[in-house]
Design a protein around this motif. Structure first.
Motif, PDB file in Angstrom:
ATOM      1  N   THR A 123       0.843  -1.191   0.000  1.00 28.49           N
ATOM      2  CA  THR A 123       0.000   0.000   0.000  1.00 28.49           C
ATOM      3  C   THR A 123       0.874   1.235   0.000  1.00 28.49           C
ATOM      4  O   THR A 123       1.965   1.244   0.587  1.00 28.49           O
ATOM      5  N   PHE A 124       0.387   2.273  -0.647  1.00 29.06           N
ATOM      6  CA  PHE A 124       1.184   3.476  -0.832  1.00 29.06           C
ATOM      7  C   PHE A 124       0.358   4.717  -0.512  1.00 29.06           C
ATOM      8  O   PHE A 124      -0.867   4.687  -0.559  1.00 29.06           O
ATOM      9  N   ASP A 125       1.059   5.809  -0.203  1.00 27.11           N
ATOM     10  CA  ASP A 125       0.426   7.101   0.031  1.00 27.11           C
ATOM     11  C   ASP A 125       0.850   8.050  -1.082  1.00 27.11           C
ATOM     12  O   ASP A 125       2.019   8.070  -1.480  1.00 27.11           O
ATOM     13  N   VAL A 126      -0.102   8.833  -1.581  1.00 22.91           N
ATOM     14  CA  VAL A 126       0.182   9.853  -2.584  1.00 22.91           C
ATOM     15  C   VAL A 126       0.279  11.170  -1.833  1.00 22.91           C
ATOM     16  O   VAL A 126      -0.694  11.605  -1.208  1.00 22.91           O
ATOM     17  N   ILE A 127       1.472  11.770  -1.870  1.00 22.24           N
ATOM     18  CA  ILE A 127       1.724  12.978  -1.090  1.00 22.24           C
ATOM     19  C   ILE A 127       1.943  14.162  -2.016  1.00 22.24           C
ATOM     20  O   ILE A 127       2.849  14.151  -2.850  1.00 22.24           O
ATOM     21  N   LEU A 128       1.116  15.180  -1.834  1.00 25.75           N
ATOM     22  CA  LEU A 128       1.210  16.414  -2.602  1.00 25.75           C
ATOM     23  C   LEU A 128       2.272  17.279  -1.935  1.00 25.75           C
ATOM     24  O   LEU A 128       2.146  17.625  -0.764  1.00 25.75           O
ATOM     25  N   GLU A 129       3.337  17.601  -2.658  1.00 27.42           N
ATOM     26  CA  GLU A 129       4.441  18.362  -2.079  1.00 27.42           C
ATOM     27  C   GLU A 129       4.383  19.846  -2.399  1.00 27.42           C
ATOM     28  O   GLU A 129       4.757  20.666  -1.577  1.00 27.42           O
ATOM     29  N   SER A 175      -6.488  21.271   1.697  1.00 27.22           N
ATOM     30  CA  SER A 175      -5.458  20.251   1.514  1.00 27.22           C
ATOM     31  C   SER A 175      -4.255  20.772   0.742  1.00 27.22           C
ATOM     32  O   SER A 175      -3.164  20.222   0.864  1.00 27.22           O
ATOM     33  N   ILE A 176      -4.422  21.825  -0.060  1.00 20.91           N
ATOM     34  CA  ILE A 176      -3.276  22.348  -0.811  1.00 20.91           C
ATOM     35  C   ILE A 176      -2.643  23.560  -0.147  1.00 20.91           C
ATOM     36  O   ILE A 176      -1.672  24.103  -0.654  1.00 20.91           O
ATOM     37  N   THR A 177      -3.180  23.988   0.996  1.00 19.44           N
ATOM     38  CA  THR A 177      -2.584  25.140   1.672  1.00 19.44           C
ATOM     39  C   THR A 177      -1.511  24.745   2.672  1.00 19.44           C
ATOM     40  O   THR A 177      -0.606  25.528   2.936  1.00 19.44           O
ATOM     41  N   SER A 178      -1.594  23.554   3.231  1.00 20.79           N
ATOM     42  CA  SER A 178      -0.582  23.105   4.201  1.00 20.79           C
ATOM     43  C   SER A 178       0.141  21.891   3.630  1.00 20.79           C
ATOM     44  O   SER A 178      -0.227  20.761   3.891  1.00 20.79           O
ATOM     45  N   LEU A 179       1.152  22.170   2.833  1.00 21.23           N
ATOM     46  CA  LEU A 179       1.887  21.100   2.157  1.00 21.23           C
ATOM     47  C   LEU A 179       3.166  20.772   2.894  1.00 21.23           C
ATOM     48  O   LEU A 179       3.734  21.643   3.541  1.00 21.23           O
ATOM     49  N   PRO A 180       3.676  19.577   2.821  1.00 18.48           N
ATOM     50  CA  PRO A 180       3.173  18.412   2.104  1.00 18.48           C
ATOM     51  C   PRO A 180       1.941  17.832   2.788  1.00 18.48           C
ATOM     52  O   PRO A 180       1.783  17.919   3.995  1.00 18.48           O
ATOM     53  N   LYS A 181       1.098  17.204   1.974  1.00 17.96           N
ATOM     54  CA  LYS A 181      -0.169  16.661   2.466  1.00 17.96           C
ATOM     55  C   LYS A 181      -0.470  15.364   1.731  1.00 17.96           C
ATOM     56  O   LYS A 181      -0.364  15.289   0.511  1.00 17.96           O
ATOM     57  N   ALA A 182      -0.860  14.335   2.478  1.00 19.84           N
ATOM     58  CA  ALA A 182      -1.248  13.061   1.868  1.00 19.84           C
ATOM     59  C   ALA A 182      -2.633  13.223   1.255  1.00 19.84           C
ATOM     60  O   ALA A 182      -3.584  13.569   1.944  1.00 19.84           O
ATOM     61  N   ILE A 183      -2.725  12.999  -0.044  1.00 21.75           N
ATOM     62  CA  ILE A 183      -3.994  13.114  -0.753  1.00 21.75           C
ATOM     63  C   ILE A 183      -4.726  11.773  -0.726  1.00 21.75           C
ATOM     64  O   ILE A 183      -5.934  11.719  -0.574  1.00 21.75           O
ATOM     65  N   GLN A 184      -3.991  10.702  -0.912  1.00 20.06           N
ATOM     66  CA  GLN A 184      -4.548   9.353  -0.814  1.00 20.06           C
ATOM     67  C   GLN A 184      -3.629   8.532   0.080  1.00 20.06           C
ATOM     68  O   GLN A 184      -2.419   8.679   0.013  1.00 20.06           O
ATOM     69  N   GLN A 185      -4.225   7.664   0.883  1.00 23.91           N
ATOM     70  CA  GLN A 185      -3.441   6.829   1.777  1.00 23.91           C
ATOM     71  C   GLN A 185      -3.874   5.379   1.640  1.00 23.91           C
ATOM     72  O   GLN A 185      -5.051   5.085   1.481  1.00 23.91           O
ATOM     73  N   GLY A 186      -2.885   4.480   1.675  1.00 25.31           N
ATOM     74  CA  GLY A 186      -3.157   3.050   1.651  1.00 25.31           C
ATOM     75  C   GLY A 186      -3.747   2.548   0.350  1.00 25.31           C
ATOM     76  O   GLY A 186      -4.572   1.651   0.363  1.00 25.31           O
ATOM     77  N   VAL A 187      -3.315   3.139  -0.771  1.00 27.27           N
ATOM     78  CA  VAL A 187      -3.828   2.710  -2.074  1.00 27.27           C
ATOM     79  C   VAL A 187      -2.834   1.777  -2.758  1.00 27.27           C
ATOM     80  O   VAL A 187      -1.659   1.727  -2.386  1.00 27.27           O
ATOM     81  N   ALA A 247      -1.395  18.134 -14.066  1.00 26.69           N
ATOM     82  CA  ALA A 247      -2.090  19.365 -13.707  1.00 26.69           C
ATOM     83  C   ALA A 247      -1.127  20.423 -13.169  1.00 26.69           C
ATOM     84  O   ALA A 247      -1.520  21.568 -12.958  1.00 26.69           O
ATOM     85  N   GLY A 248       0.143  20.040 -12.929  1.00 24.00           N
ATOM     86  CA  GLY A 248       1.153  21.008 -12.501  1.00 24.00           C
ATOM     87  C   GLY A 248       1.649  20.854 -11.087  1.00 24.00           C
ATOM     88  O   GLY A 248       2.470  21.652 -10.626  1.00 24.00           O
ATOM     89  N   ALA A 249       1.203  19.843 -10.344  1.00 21.23           N
ATOM     90  CA  ALA A 249       1.623  19.653  -8.957  1.00 21.23           C
ATOM     91  C   ALA A 249       2.903  18.842  -8.878  1.00 21.23           C
ATOM     92  O   ALA A 249       3.235  18.094  -9.789  1.00 21.23           O
ATOM     93  N   LYS A 250       3.604  18.993  -7.763  1.00 23.29           N
ATOM     94  CA  LYS A 250       4.765  18.164  -7.456  1.00 23.29           C
ATOM     95  C   LYS A 250       4.297  17.126  -6.453  1.00 23.29           C
ATOM     96  O   LYS A 250       3.768  17.462  -5.390  1.00 23.29           O
TER      97      LYS A 250
END
Length: 131
Positions: free
Chosen positions: A63-69, A97-109, A124-127
């Motif tokens: 399982t993996f987490d997608v983290i918006l940096e 969710s995009i104001t306090s980065l880094p932030k996990a967008i999806q967890q355990g996928v 879309a332009g995110a890191k």
């Protein structure tokens, strides 16, 4: 076991196979012993890897987490749309969710889902990183 013994054992569990091999070599040199020689009453039942080091069990991550940096300010709207498509967040929660980065967008996928989400967010332009 004593507290000291338990502490040492916990530290040993966290070292790598290479570090364990180096530790064995240092113990052999310091105390003038051979760790490969059988010793009555020694470490019975301890699984051994190469070079007399404890075997290291490696578990494959499933399982993996997608983290918006990072999200550039001019890319916020497209990234928000992707976040809302990937999650069940409403617009307010997505903005937060995009104001306090880094932030996990999806967890355990799954790895495939994490890769897909990462690709969409990056387009879309995110890191983004997968952990």
């Amino acid at each position: 076991m004593s507290t000291t013994t338990n502490e040492i054992l916990e530290k040993l569990k966290s070292i790598t196979l290479l570090e364990a091999a180096e530790l064995v070599a240092q113990i052999e040199e310091t105390f003038g012993v051979d760790a490969s020689a059988p010793v009555a009453g020694g470490f019975v039942g301890m699984p051994m890897g190469g070079a007399g080091a404890p075997a290291e069990v490696i578990e494959e991550k499933t399982t993996f987490d997608v983290i918006l940096e990072d999200v550039p300010s001019d890319k916020r709207v497209p990234v928000l749309k992707i976040i809302r498509n990937l999650t069940s967040l409403d617009l307010k929660e997505a903005k937060e969710s995009i104001t306090s980065l880094p932030k996990a967008i999806q967890q355990g996928v799954s790895k495939e889902d994490a890769e897909t989400a990462k690709q969409q967010l990056e387009e879309a332009g995110a890191k983004v990183k997968i952990a």
